[in-house]
Design an enzyme around this catalytic site. Sequence first.
Site, mmCIF file in Angstrom:
data_model
loop_
_atom_site.group_PDB
_atom_site.id
_atom_site.type_symbol
_atom_site.label_atom_id
_atom_site.label_comp_id
_atom_site.label_asym_id
_atom_site.label_seq_id
_atom_site.Cartn_x
_atom_site.Cartn_y
_atom_site.Cartn_z
ATOM 1 N N THR A 86 40.337 60.722 67.546
ATOM 2 C CA THR A 86 41.278 61.589 68.249
ATOM 3 C C THR A 86 42.146 60.765 69.189
ATOM 4 O OG1 THR A 86 39.790 61.985 70.107
ATOM 5 C CG2 THR A 86 39.602 63.495 68.213
ATOM 6 N N HIS A 87 43.257 61.360 69.616
ATOM 7 C CA HIS A 87 44.115 60.685 70.588
ATOM 8 C C HIS A 87 43.327 60.357 71.849
ATOM 9 C CE1 HIS A 87 47.384 62.306 68.085
ATOM 10 N NE2 HIS A 87 48.079 61.280 68.547
ATOM 11 N N ALA A 88 42.543 61.318 72.334
ATOM 12 C CA ALA A 88 41.782 61.108 73.574
ATOM 13 C C ALA A 88 40.788 59.965 73.429
ATOM 14 C CB ALA A 88 41.066 62.394 73.968
#
Length: 92
Positions: A86-88
Amino acid sequence: MIQRDIEYSGQFSKDVKLAQKRHKDMNKLKYLMTLLINNTLPLPAVYKDHPLQSSWKGYRDAHVEPDWILIYKLTDKLLRFERTGTHAALFG
């Protein structure tokens, strides 16, 4: 057709195992990787492929899903799969 060496980072292997544990559709990731391996460039627009900056300069980011990305490096001689997640997880 350009023939490149293919590398996988150790972290990429860990990221793939985590994606499997989270029940992600691994066929989507495999398909995107196959496009890159077969030099199907530019990638279809759905993958939102773009170069990265800052500490990731020299790498590219393609979206497997809206919040699932593949970070890779592509040169004349090498295709290196660096990270997926994920981006996070990757940028947060």
